[in-house]
Design an enzyme around this catalytic site. Structure first.
Site, PDB file in Angstrom:
ATOM      1  N   ASP A 119     146.700 -65.472 -51.385  1.00  0.00           N
ATOM      2  CA  ASP A 119     145.829 -66.548 -50.916  1.00  0.00           C
ATOM      3  C   ASP A 119     146.155 -67.810 -51.697  1.00  0.00           C
ATOM      4  OD1 ASP A 119     143.358 -67.427 -49.440  1.00  0.00           O
ATOM      5  OD2 ASP A 119     143.101 -65.248 -49.368  1.00  0.00           O
ATOM      6  N   HIS A 161     137.303 -60.777 -44.158  1.00  0.00           N
ATOM      7  CA  HIS A 161     136.229 -60.704 -45.158  1.00  0.00           C
ATOM      8  C   HIS A 161     135.132 -61.733 -44.913  1.00  0.00           C
ATOM      9  CE1 HIS A 161     138.764 -63.980 -46.262  1.00  0.00           C
ATOM     10  NE2 HIS A 161     137.898 -64.377 -47.173  1.00  0.00           N
ATOM     11  N   ASP A 162     135.279 -62.546 -43.876  1.00  0.00           N
ATOM     12  CA  ASP A 162     134.294 -63.590 -43.601  1.00  0.00           C
ATOM     13  C   ASP A 162     133.431 -63.298 -42.381  1.00  0.00           C
ATOM     14  OD1 ASP A 162     134.928 -65.267 -45.714  1.00  0.00           O
ATOM     15  OD2 ASP A 162     136.466 -66.343 -44.600  1.00  0.00           O
ATOM     16  N   GLU A 166     144.456 -71.063 -42.406  1.00  0.00           N
ATOM     17  CA  GLU A 166     143.115 -70.949 -41.838  1.00  0.00           C
ATOM     18  C   GLU A 166     142.746 -72.317 -41.264  1.00  0.00           C
ATOM     19  OE1 GLU A 166     138.746 -69.445 -43.386  1.00  0.00           O
ATOM     20  OE2 GLU A 166     139.835 -70.890 -44.569  1.00  0.00           O
ATOM     21  N   ASP A 202     143.944 -71.199 -47.558  1.00  0.00           N
ATOM     22  CA  ASP A 202     142.496 -71.257 -47.386  1.00  0.00           C
ATOM     23  C   ASP A 202     141.990 -72.662 -47.058  1.00  0.00           C
ATOM     24  OD1 ASP A 202     139.855 -69.808 -47.950  1.00  0.00           O
ATOM     25  OD2 ASP A 202     139.653 -71.546 -49.262  1.00  0.00           O
TER      26      ASP A 202
HETATM   27  C1  NOJ Z   1     137.497 -69.334 -46.490  1.00  0.00           C
HETATM   28  C2  NOJ Z   1     137.520 -67.996 -47.162  1.00  0.00           C
HETATM   29  O1  NOJ Z   1     138.011 -67.044 -46.267  1.00  0.00           O
HETATM   30  C3  NOJ Z   1     136.102 -67.730 -47.609  1.00  0.00           C
HETATM   31  O2  NOJ Z   1     135.928 -66.404 -48.041  1.00  0.00           O
HETATM   32  C4  NOJ Z   1     135.763 -68.710 -48.691  1.00  0.00           C
HETATM   33  O3  NOJ Z   1     134.411 -68.531 -49.065  1.00  0.00           O
HETATM   34  C5  NOJ Z   1     135.954 -70.144 -48.205  1.00  0.00           C
HETATM   35  N1  NOJ Z   1     137.173 -70.330 -47.481  1.00  0.00           N
HETATM   36  C6  NOJ Z   1     135.974 -71.076 -49.380  1.00  0.00           C
HETATM   37  O4  NOJ Z   1     137.131 -70.891 -50.141  1.00  0.00           O
END
Ligand code: NOJ
Length: 606
Positions: free
Chosen positions: A145, A375-376, A303, A246
């Site tokens: 990441d 994970h989100d 992302e 990210d």
């Molecule tokens: C996206 C990540 O996938 C998430 O888990 C994170 O909280 C936010 N960006 C901030 O870095």
């Protein structure tokens, strides 16, 4: 030379395979052979070479919850190494490891206080090197990441910025004077509450789009950008295969506009249009790529939500900023929450139409990274299926929906065994600051505690962060000690060990899905073939065809718990079937509840 024509909205795209090179001949009216030959000779052809990363099939690891090796209840890098054989057997060839850098863990590692060191919680830099080496021995590329929209509030740059907001490091962050003790504007943080935090009594505020432990970096500052590039190149020198990048859509902000309309009684509002994909971001993305990724020919997966079709070439085209991006077009659908509650069938059809529209726009121009979980988000069976509908057939049709789309497929840990979330009785059972921020916003909007907890149970991302369920032993084989976050109580019946021993399990089916995606007889078609939606007006089916050089591979998935009949006749060889037997009526397929099949069209079934 063999050729194929991909029909897109108002144009045709001609693609040729020539030995080891895929040559994209550009867009032209018509696609007959003579024209192709003429077009071939033109000098302005756009050359889309095969890249080493085109055949990747990824697996995402959330390290805190994957495998503990030192029995402190927290997953770590040696734990990942221990499970490499499992991953190899699953059939993937790329690992995305969520952040393992030094961090106070306010956002579970997405708040980095030292970009160059592995956090002792996860092991050492040597462990990481060992992981990369051992993965490579198994044909698996490791990507890390890359969190460069913000740092941790404990990063030395930020500590220095707080000491002297007008000094060198003050310029590394987005720091502004408040107005009469109030923040510079009323933006709401993506994790609830104000996006601004005061720096002590100084009268200055810093911007944090995420938790207050994640101050946003100031990308308008060239000195900062150079430091970031140096750090990135350091990791690439070490041998990682690339990065998942990210929150990169947020690096450019427009602070000139002042307040946004309030969306709650606290007077705060959503400022997204001032900090996502802002005009001017392209220059930074190009510079980032040229100074880092491009030099190493590494794999980059960004992302980035909401890239309009018209901008896809800039982002993921041959000379795009990234190799691939996550498209979010299915992420806002959850039948347990919001507008789709109780409307499962309609929801799946809506997702189908959105996904297919994006496929049509993207195919032949670049690659999306296709996924269902991360994970989100809550787990996919919880979002797409009612509890009473969750069974082997419905769960096994889910990967078939996306694995054969054009693009790079990604699996999230535990998805392959059908892990799900579970409701908590109290907020104390949650662990993520983002959850609490969102909960506070719900209460502030007037929800009762009970209603707010209900909404949290239905939609919060932490459901996908419970420990990986390896076995029926205490703590699911994840650790000998109590895990940092409670296991799903369903682990005795849903775990890897049990499914490995059962050839009819979801895990075994998942392996077949991956194996077919990587089968050399079909791989070229999955990677470079055209995309055509089939049975588009069906209210039950998710069907499409991928074709290349005369090979036609068709996917038929019944999205419902009732039998579904295809409209057209289907002839061919079945390559994958979650039932093991396929009925037909007058040449048409009669799919059972949730049946999912892949057919190689054109040949009679043996
Ligand atoms: C996206 C990540 O996938 C998430 O888990 C994170 O909280 C936010 N960006 C901030 O870095």
């Amino acid at each position: 030379m063999v050729g194929a024509c991909i029909r897109q909205k108002k144009r045709k795209v001609c693609v040729f395979l020539q030995k080891e090179r895929l040559v994209f001949l550009g867009r032209k009216k018509g696609c007959d052979t003579a024209r192709q030959e003429r077009f071939w000779k033109r000098e302005d052809i756009c050359d889309m070479r095969k890249k080493w990363w085109h055949d990747l099939v990824g697996y995402q690891i959330y390290p805190k919850s994957f495998q503990d090796s030192n029995e402190d209840g927290i997953g770590d890098i040696p734990g990942i190494i221990r499970r490499l054989d499992y991953l190899q057997e699953l059939g993937i060839n790329m690992l995305w490891v969520c952040p393992v850098y030094r961090s106070p863990m306010m956002d579970h590692g997405y708040d980095i206080s030292d970009y160059t060191q592995v956090d002792p919680m996860f092991g050492t830099n040597r462990d990481l090197e060992e992981l990369i080496r051992k993965a490579k021995e198994r044909g698996i590329t490791v990507i890390m990441d890359l969190v460069i929209n913000h740092t941790s509030s404990e990063h030395p740059w930020f500590l220095e910025a707080c000491r002297d907001p007008e000094g060198k490091y003050g310029q590394y962050y987005i720091i502004r004077k408040g107005k009469e003790g109030q923040p510079p504007n009323n933006w709401r943080s993506l994790f609830g509450g104000s996006a601004w935090e005061p720096i002590g009594e100084s009268g200055y505020f810093y911007l944090h789009l995420f938790t207050k432990g994640q101050p946003d970096l100031n990308w308008d500052n060239e000195a900062l950008r150079r430091e970031l590039y140096q750090m990135i190149n350091g990791w690439l020198e070490m041998g990682i295969g690339g990065f998942r990048i990210d929150a990169i859509a947020h690096i450019k902000k427009d602070l000139s506009g002042g307040n946004v309309p309030a969306d709650g009684p606290d007077g705060l509002g959503n400022g997204m249009r001032f900090f996502r994909n802002m005009e001017g971001i392209e220059a930074y993305l190009q510079e980032l790529k040229e100074n880092t990724f491009q030099r190493y020919d590494c794999f980059t997966l960004a992302e980035v939500d909401d890239i309009p079709d018209s901008r896809l070439d800039a982002y993921i085209g041959e000379d795009g900023y990234y190799c691939t991006v996550f498209d979010f077009c299915h992420c806002h659908h959850n039948l347990r929450d919001g507008e789709w509650e109780g409307r499962g069938e309609e929801m799946l059809l809506d997702i189908r139409d959105r996904v297919f529209a994006r496929q049509k726009a993207m195919c032949g121009r670049g690659f999306f990274c296709n996924y269902q979980e991360n994970h989100d988000m809550t787990r996919i069976p919880d979002r797409f299926l009612k509890k009473e509908d969750q069974n082997f057939y419905s769960m096994s049709m889910l990967p078939v929906l996306y694995f054969y789309l054009a693009g790079i497929p990604m699996v999230y840990q535990g998805q392959e065994i059908g892990m799900t979330g579970f409701d908590r009785n109290s907020m104390e059972e949650y662990a993520d600051p983002a959850t609490f921020g969102i909960y506070r916003d719900y209460l502030m909007q007037g929800m009762t505690e009970e209603a707010a907890l209900h909404k949290i149970n239905a939609s919060i991302r932490e459901h996908s962060r419970t420990p990986m369920q390896w076995s029926g032993e205490k703590y699911a084989g994840f650790s000998q000690s109590e895990p940092w976050f409670a296991c799903n109580p369903g682990y005795p019946s849903c775990n890897v060990e049990r499914q490995q021993a059962d050839e009819n399990s979801l895990l075994c089916f998942f392996k077949k899905v991956i194996a077919l995606r990587r089968n050399s007889d079909y791989q070229e078609t999955w990677i470079y073939g055209s995309f055509t939606a089939l049975e588009e007006d069906s209210a039950q089916l998710w069907s499409f065809e991928r074709s290349l050089a005369g090979q036609r591979l068709q996917i038929f998935v019944n999205l419902t718990g009732r039998e579904a009949l295809t409209k057209s006749e289907v002839h061919g060889t079945v390559l994958l079937d979650n039932y093991g037997e396929l009925a037909e009526a007058d040449g048409r397929l009669a799919l059972k509840a949730w049946q999912a099949v892949v057919v190689k069209a054109g040949e009679q079934q043996e």
